[in-house]
Write an enzyme that holds these catalytic residues in place. Structure first.
Site, PDB file in Angstrom:
ATOM      1  N   GLY A 160       3.016   2.389  -4.816  1.00 32.38           N
ATOM      2  CA  GLY A 160       2.138   1.229  -5.013  1.00 32.38           C
ATOM      3  C   GLY A 160       1.569   0.747  -3.689  1.00 32.38           C
ATOM      4  O   GLY A 160       2.284   0.685  -2.692  1.00 32.38           O
ATOM      5  N   ARG A 164       1.338   8.209  -6.968  1.00 28.80           N
ATOM      6  CA  ARG A 164       2.738   8.520  -7.297  1.00 28.80           C
ATOM      7  C   ARG A 164       2.708   9.978  -7.756  1.00 28.80           C
ATOM      8  O   ARG A 164       2.086  10.291  -8.765  1.00 28.80           O
ATOM      9  CB  ARG A 164       3.257   7.610  -8.404  1.00 28.80           C
ATOM     10  CG  ARG A 164       3.187   6.107  -8.058  1.00 28.80           C
ATOM     11  CD  ARG A 164       3.937   5.296  -9.108  1.00 28.80           C
ATOM     12  NE  ARG A 164       3.551   3.896  -9.122  1.00 28.80           N
ATOM     13  CZ  ARG A 164       4.039   2.964  -8.295  1.00 28.80           C
ATOM     14  NH1 ARG A 164       4.932   3.300  -7.391  1.00 28.80           N
ATOM     15  NH2 ARG A 164       3.656   1.710  -8.393  1.00 28.80           N
ATOM     16  N   ASP A 181      10.600   2.452  -2.367  1.00 25.87           N
ATOM     17  CA  ASP A 181      11.807   3.168  -2.752  1.00 25.87           C
ATOM     18  C   ASP A 181      11.571   4.655  -3.125  1.00 25.87           C
ATOM     19  O   ASP A 181      12.185   5.555  -2.544  1.00 25.87           O
ATOM     20  CB  ASP A 181      12.334   2.406  -3.973  1.00 25.87           C
ATOM     21  CG  ASP A 181      13.777   2.663  -4.220  1.00 25.87           C
ATOM     22  OD1 ASP A 181      14.550   2.585  -3.258  1.00 25.87           O
ATOM     23  OD2 ASP A 181      14.112   2.986  -5.371  1.00 25.87           O
ATOM     24  N   ARG A 238       9.628  -4.925  -9.805  1.00 26.12           N
ATOM     25  CA  ARG A 238      10.336  -3.800 -10.427  1.00 26.12           C
ATOM     26  C   ARG A 238      11.737  -4.242 -10.838  1.00 26.12           C
ATOM     27  O   ARG A 238      11.860  -5.024 -11.764  1.00 26.12           O
ATOM     28  CB  ARG A 238      10.371  -2.598  -9.490  1.00 26.12           C
ATOM     29  CG  ARG A 238      10.545  -1.290 -10.253  1.00 26.12           C
ATOM     30  CD  ARG A 238      10.528  -0.111  -9.331  1.00 26.12           C
ATOM     31  NE  ARG A 238       9.229   0.166  -8.772  1.00 26.12           N
ATOM     32  CZ  ARG A 238       8.310   0.909  -9.374  1.00 26.12           C
ATOM     33  NH1 ARG A 238       8.561   1.450 -10.526  1.00 26.12           N
ATOM     34  NH2 ARG A 238       7.148   1.119  -8.812  1.00 26.12           N
ATOM     35  N   ASP A 294      12.448  -4.620  -1.762  1.00 28.26           N
ATOM     36  CA  ASP A 294      13.740  -4.153  -2.274  1.00 28.26           C
ATOM     37  C   ASP A 294      14.353  -3.011  -1.465  1.00 28.26           C
ATOM     38  O   ASP A 294      15.179  -2.258  -1.977  1.00 28.26           O
ATOM     39  CB  ASP A 294      13.583  -3.725  -3.747  1.00 28.26           C
ATOM     40  CG  ASP A 294      12.552  -2.616  -3.922  1.00 28.26           C
ATOM     41  OD1 ASP A 294      11.806  -2.318  -2.964  1.00 28.26           O
ATOM     42  OD2 ASP A 294      12.490  -2.040  -5.018  1.00 28.26           O
ATOM     43  N   ASP A 325       7.725  -5.437  -3.264  1.00 29.88           N
ATOM     44  CA  ASP A 325       8.978  -5.795  -3.944  1.00 29.88           C
ATOM     45  C   ASP A 325      10.089  -6.280  -3.007  1.00 29.88           C
ATOM     46  O   ASP A 325      11.042  -6.930  -3.459  1.00 29.88           O
ATOM     47  CB  ASP A 325       9.515  -4.593  -4.740  1.00 29.88           C
ATOM     48  CG  ASP A 325       8.531  -4.093  -5.778  1.00 29.88           C
ATOM     49  OD1 ASP A 325       7.653  -4.871  -6.179  1.00 29.88           O
ATOM     50  OD2 ASP A 325       8.637  -2.915  -6.181  1.00 29.88           O
ATOM     51  N   THR A 352       6.079  -2.130   0.534  1.00 33.19           N
ATOM     52  CA  THR A 352       6.136  -2.486  -0.887  1.00 33.19           C
ATOM     53  C   THR A 352       6.184  -4.000  -1.024  1.00 33.19           C
ATOM     54  O   THR A 352       6.843  -4.665  -0.228  1.00 33.19           O
ATOM     55  CB  THR A 352       7.376  -1.879  -1.597  1.00 33.19           C
ATOM     56  OG1 THR A 352       7.533  -2.510  -2.870  1.00 33.19           O
ATOM     57  CG2 THR A 352       8.663  -2.069  -0.812  1.00 33.19           C
TER      58      THR A 352
END
Ligand code: F6P
Length: 326
Positions: free
Chosen positions: A14, A75, A106, A175, A133, A131, A129
């Site tokens: 992303g 992706r 990730d 996510r 994460d 996110d 990202t």
């Protein structure tokens, strides 16, 4: 260890605001150190098909302020196969690329980890990202901008929530992680955040929302992290509507608006520091690490940790949200 004369750079997964600032920093820092740079388009897909162009300093002019990624992104399923990775390796050999810098989240860094091991090939990862994460770095590139986008959107929805005395469930990205939802909720004075890291029963939710309406407030906003664990905003709103028909419930899903836009100052600075540090890492002989920042210092995090270990939510933030939403 062989000398690195030429590096390839790609963005994958992303897009995130600040990726362009990172591309610029990697490119300029490499050239500054006498290393040639090649831009690889469409992530791993372009690595397999050979969509590659030499990059000079002017290729990255005027992009620090742009959202998205000038290198495009994808992706790539093919890169998940041994055959696909073999083709990618052949491209790197034929292009004379001695090392890779991969900017992504990730999944992208997992791909980098597998490839680096399989071919004993030097790769440096940068956490890109929204996110946030990735384990081992306080922040990821794009997270701060996305958080600010969420803040602006929720502030606007608050006007309607308060004028109509409504209960809003607003779904944000992330996510499987709740960083955007939790910090977004604190930044906008929300009544609650529903995140995958913490299970929330409908009774708890009712209490939070009722508290919001009973006291000085006439509206309530709950931020919900998208995730199969939380069920998402739609599902949650349905349950609340069925059980408590007295509330005038609405749902907003913020979606990809969260990924776009000009990066914040914080993301531009983070991306610039990490991009420059990626080249330092290669010159120092670092291999197969993600470059991150912890407590304002550059750190090298082995891929195995960055992608495999769960980054914990700071539970103090949950408590802060709870105490301030009375
Ligand atoms: O990883 C970034 C992210 O925006 C997640 O928050 C979200 O779950 C996912 O990507 C959406 O991906 P896509 O743009 O492929 O729908």
């Amino acid at each position: 260890m062989s000398v690195i004369k030429c590096i390839g750079i790609l963005t994958s997964g992303g897009d995130a605001p600040g990726m362009n600032a990172a591309i610029r920093a990697v490119t300029r820092s490499a050239i500054y150190n006498g290393i040639e740079v090649k831009g690889i388009y469409h992530g791993y897909r372009g690595l397999i098909s050979g969509e590659i162009k030499p990059f000079k300093t002017e290729n990255v002019s005027n992009i620090i302020q742009q959202g998205g990624t000038i290198l495009k992104t994808a992706r790539c399923k093919e890169f998940q196969t041994t055959e696909g990775r073999k083709l990618a390796y052949e491209t790197l050999r034929s292009e004379g690329i001695d090392a890779l810098v991969v900017i992504g989240g990730d999944g992208s860094l997992t791909g980098a980890r597998v490839f680096a091991q399989e071919f004993d090939y030097p790769i440096i990862g940068l956490p890109g990202t929204i996110d946030n994460d990735l384990y081992g770095t306080d922040l990821t590139i794009g997270y701060d901008t996305a958080l600010n986008t969420i803040m602006e959107a929720v502030d606007k929805i608050r006007d309607t929530a308060s004028s109509h005395e409504r209960l809003f469930f607003i779904e944000v990205m992330g996510r499987d992680a709740g960083f955007l939802a939790l910090n977004g909720a604190i930044a906008t004075g929300c009544e609650a955040a529903i995140i995958p890291e913490i299970s929330t029963e409908i009774d708890q939710l009712k209490e939070l929302v009722e508290n919001g309406f009973r006291k000085s407030k006439n509206s309530s906003i709950v931020l919900v992290a998208e995730s199969p664990t939380t069920g998402g905003a739609m599902q949650l709103a349905e349950r609340v509507k069925n059980e408590y028909p007295q509330y005038d419930v609405r749902v907003t899903i913020l979606g990809h608006i969260q990924r776009g836009g000009s990066p914040s100052a914080q993301d531009r600075i983070l991306a610039s520091r990490l991009g420059a540090a990626a080249i330092d890492a290669l010159l120092e002989g670092q291999r197969n690490v993600m470059v991150g920042i912890r407590n304002d210092e550059i750190v090298y995090v082995p891929f195995s940790k960055a992608v495999k270990q769960d980054k914990p939510i700071n539970r103090e933030l949950l408590d802060t949200l709870r105490r301030l939403s009375i």
